[in-house]
Motif scaffolding. Sequence first.
Motif, mmCIF file in Angstrom:
data_model
loop_
_atom_site.group_PDB
_atom_site.id
_atom_site.type_symbol
_atom_site.label_atom_id
_atom_site.label_comp_id
_atom_site.label_asym_id
_atom_site.label_seq_id
_atom_site.Cartn_x
_atom_site.Cartn_y
_atom_site.Cartn_z
ATOM 1 N N LEU B 245 0.817 -1.216 0.000
ATOM 2 C CA LEU B 245 0.000 0.000 0.000
ATOM 3 C C LEU B 245 0.854 1.270 0.000
ATOM 4 C CD1 LEU B 245 -2.733 -1.146 2.581
ATOM 5 C CD2 LEU B 245 -2.912 -1.145 0.091
ATOM 6 N N LYS B 333 -8.233 -3.294 -1.375
ATOM 7 C CA LYS B 333 -7.366 -2.355 -0.657
ATOM 8 C C LYS B 333 -7.861 -2.126 0.773
ATOM 9 C CE LYS B 333 -4.316 -1.285 -3.847
ATOM 10 N NZ LYS B 333 -4.408 -0.217 -4.818
ATOM 11 N N ASP B 395 -5.321 -8.558 -6.128
ATOM 12 C CA ASP B 395 -4.760 -7.348 -6.739
ATOM 13 C C ASP B 395 -3.594 -7.707 -7.660
ATOM 14 O OD1 ASP B 395 -4.783 -4.321 -6.646
ATOM 15 O OD2 ASP B 395 -2.670 -4.741 -6.187
ATOM 16 N N SER B 490 1.398 0.689 -4.597
ATOM 17 C CA SER B 490 0.508 1.855 -4.766
ATOM 18 C C SER B 490 1.311 3.140 -4.816
ATOM 19 C CB SER B 490 -0.460 1.927 -3.593
ATOM 20 O OG SER B 490 -1.203 0.758 -3.510
#
Lengths: 330, 491
Positions: B245, B333, B395, B490
């Motif tokens: 993340l 997420k 993901d 990310s």
Amino acid sequence: MKRVISQISHWTRTSADEHGKKSLKSASIRVHPHPVVVVLAITLFFLASCRPVDLNAPMPAFDTGVNPDAWAQIPAGEFYYGQHEDIENTAAYEIMVTDVTVGQYADFLNVALADGSVELVDGKIVGYYPGDVFRGVKHEEKIEAGDWLFIPLDDPSQRVKFDGATFIAQPGYENHPMTMVSWFGAWGYCSYYGYRLPTEVEWEKAARGSDTRPFPWGEEIARENANFYASRDPFEDMSSFGSRTTPVGFYNSNVYDGFRTLDSASPYGLYDMAGNVWQWTGDVYEGMHVRFLRGGSKDTYEMDLRLWVRNNATPTYVSPGVGFRCTKDQ
Amino acid sequence: MQAIKDRFNFLFSSTKGLILVAIAMIGLETALFGMLSGPMAEFGVRDVVVRALKMDLVQAEREGRIIILYHSIAMAIIAIETYMVTSLLKMREFYKTAVRALVTVGYLLAMIFGMGFAYWGHNWAFHGLYITGLSLIFFAGVLLTIALWPWNKEYYQPDNAYSRTKKGVDLERMAFFATALTTVISALFGAVPGSYFGNGFETFLAENIIRYPHKTVMEYSVIGHLHIMLALIGIMLTLIIGRWLNFKGIWHKIAMPLMILGTIVLNLGVWGVVTPLEPIAHMIIYVGATPSMLAALFLLIWSWGKLMREGTAHLEKPSFGQNISALTRDPLKFGPTWQMLFMNFTTSGIGIFMAVKLDEIFRVWPAREERIELTGHWHVLSAIIATIILLYYGDIIGLKGRVRRWYGWGILLLSDLAFASVTIFEMKRLFISEAEQQPLVNLLMYLMDFGLAMLLLLLAIVMVWRLVDLFKPKGRWAEEVDHELAAEVSK
């Protein structure tokens, strides 16, 4: 109830109709239930799961032909003890062929109450226990000399009934193992007649004999061998009250109303040494107030019926799945 | 021939292929061996499976079988985490290749031959290969720890947005390093007693000896090992999720030192159970667990804030509902940190409640009831870890749109339904008697089985899709073969 169903169908229809305005074709396959319907359905599901259980639901009555007053002789000598087959030794002793029954315990209470060995206090039968040595080990609780709970009479699961003068076994349960009895209640029964609770070593030897078998009758377990969780015996209904005790000695190769049992006696002829009810044993270990239970029960999976499996509980613990049998020295 | 070589290359040398194989292996093992216990045994499925596959299940060896089963699944989970770490963090190519090769051969040996030994008779050659597998994974752990050495200037953190020392040492890398190092050391706490007890099947399950006041050093070592290894797998996964993340900023700067401190103290506490410090070991463990859990909380606060900010960037003054909508817009997420929060209800909360009320409530009940609570809460923790991996995997394989939402929410809702049911089942004695529990037990069992079965079905659909994809010359696998997770972090 009709109103509820009507309301539910209305909500469902309304939901479908709304989609129908957009697309008649999709409305026929994409029915989105109203959130209230979902919540209601879930609530009903939970309420259905919490409905009261009839603890006195009708029960079959079978005479197993096994005498609960019989004793088995266990010879002195070594045997394989525990999962890893340690060698242990015992002197010769005798042990009851079956668990103590509800009928036997009711008889005991009648004579013990009459002679003052037990008392009725606030809906409970209590009796004297001389206490344990307290060593203050972590988690150890004091067991002092005094009156301790034998059995609760005010619990709906109790199968010994008291009419104010006499104790009787609940009809149909006379030859079932005595349950809802604390370790003190088991100890008190055996002591009253000059017997004692078996030690863990004695219990296991009586169940196992001289070889390394995991079950009293041999190497494997089948539903016809013992009363355990979901074993589909005639006393069980897993959709309502679940498992119930079977009469002592039930698994003796008899056929009961079409339910065929296998002869599941131990090598020394003891019945119910695996399943039906956990059995209190007599050892009091240093630094521990808990008492040990053996044999598994109607409420446990087969793995707990392996005869070396140990369970334990505080000595005042009572349960519909816990009973006992006595032993005596030769 | 080239087609097979390409597929083999994808499955056993690319990051995404390696993760796919490990997930598939765990899925197969869970589906197969899950049929041997619980409701499946009750329905008679176990007997059919045992006969059909000619399993040899000796009653006295059940505990040994279960220990090997747990280890074989745990090794595959460790392999997945290793693939992720080696793909997310910079390290020399030699280490990356060597670590992956060792851990892959290791977990496959441990899984295949361990289960072969445990469930199909006593083939001691299988047992040897199982131990070889575990040893290779241990060696991979040593190499990974060396590869993660944070004081190499090459790996210093130049960006001040991340947690680092004044000299530039990357504190996140140091947290990864501390976790890898303590994992390797803590593995020894299982290896030594494992060798002692595991001479054949003379072993025990820790939950069966909890009430014995006198335990041997070896028994304490086993108890410490199983607790710390699961905690370390959880800590490593928290770090991985943070990296995925792109955890940074002030929360990161506070969280990483806490994570390092927590990991070290937690381990010292657990190692202390085999020393004279045993009486205060639990206190040290609590002291260590607190900063670790705070660090995870800071990750949650940061990531939820980020999701809400990004999702409402187009709005001048977003309402509460719009913030929640933005937070939950992408289940993949949002899910990992939600599962970490949910864990507090099903694992940490239950554990603390049990510790506080142990003598007053739980030690009054039979040991078998306490065992249900213990095994239930750590099964849930293990499964939560698995679901977080699956969310990240969703993901990784690039799920988008409706499929992404169905997959993500499917995992979250189905698993949480099952975990909540398990938790109520564990605690049922607080509000219902044994005699009256059966209808409630039935309901909870249905919910657990439904949640877990549907979750496995969801996973099976993904696995079948990936299997079919492998038959396509230019399938998704061909795109993924060169992907590295570091490039997909990310922004």
